[in-house]
Design a protein around this motif. Structure first.
Motif: not given
Length: 231
Positions: A106-117, A217-228
């Motif tokens: 699991a990377p930090r939020r929205c980060y594309h790490n080495k594992d992903f690459a 969570n539905r409108n962009g302020k929730g933690e799950a939505w931040k993790q897009r």
């Protein structure tokens, strides 16, 4: 008189996308990925995104099943020089985020790490912050280019014609030529209609900010939505 047979665009568009998801899941991920909710979303400045665990059954259930969401931006489907192969490479890019959610580190939020690459490279897509050879392989904002002769390229070549994307938007609001659609409109009524669509979207976004406090969570302020995970 027999009813006129007409195409059902919603059904056919989403059947193609679901079929493509299942096809690439089998060919590139050995059918290991869980199902997701596939959507079309005009998220600004992105070809697509993945967001974990944002859907569930409408009625409460004992198992509390949740699904992630993979969205593709219709403004970049057969627009801005993007082919169907490019669009489906974005789908697979987001599927790699889905893979990482369950099997990767699991990377930090929205980060594309080495594992992903590394996973992207195994399926035939090379991460690059420029979308070209020589770009940075990891980072916050990341796209990719297709490895010619790689697993994705081969899978796409062998993909059944039935999975071809059947529809595209005539009103691209982003990307190359997006604004030209309005400037080229000769019919005044059509021009007003196009402008009205844009204003409606702007008002909707403002209204969404007010609702966000009640429905985080539905409108962009929730933690799950931040993790897009965006491309």
């Amino acid at each position: 008189m027999e009813p006129k047979i007409m195409m059902k665009p919603t059904k056919e568009q989403y059947q193609a996308l679901q079929g493509a998801f299942d096809y690439f899941n089998e060919k590139l991920f050995k059918d290991s990925l869980p199902q997701v909710m596939l959507t079309l979303n005009r998220e600004r400045n992105t070809f697509g995104y993945y967001c974990p665990s944002v859907w569930t059954k409408a009625q409460e259930a004992e198992d509390e099943t949740t699904w992630g969401e993979i969205a593709l931006n219709p403004d970049y489907i057969f627009h801005s020089g993007r082919t169907e192969r490019d669009v489906y490479s974005t789908l697979v890019h987001e599927m790699c985020h889905l893979w990482q959610e369950y099997d990767g580190s699991a990377p930090r939020r929205c980060y594309h790490n080495k594992d992903f690459a590394e996973k992207m490279e195994r399926v035939g897509l090379i991460t690059s912050n420029t979308g070209e050879v020589g770009g940075k392989r990891t980072g916050q904002k990341m796209t990719h280019y297709i490895q010619e002769g790689g697993p994705f390229a081969k899978a796409y070549e062998e993909m059944p014609d039935s999975l071809s994307i059947p529809c595209r938007t005539l009103f691209a609001m982003q990307g190359a030529g997006g604004k030209k659609k309005i400037k080229k409109a000769k019919n005044k009524k059509k021009l007003k209609k196009n402008l009205k669509i844009q204003h409606t979207n702007i008002r909707t976004k403002k209204g969404a900010k007010k609702r966000a406090k009640k429905e985080p969570n539905r409108n962009g302020k929730g933690e799950a939505w931040k993790q897009r995970k965006k491309e």
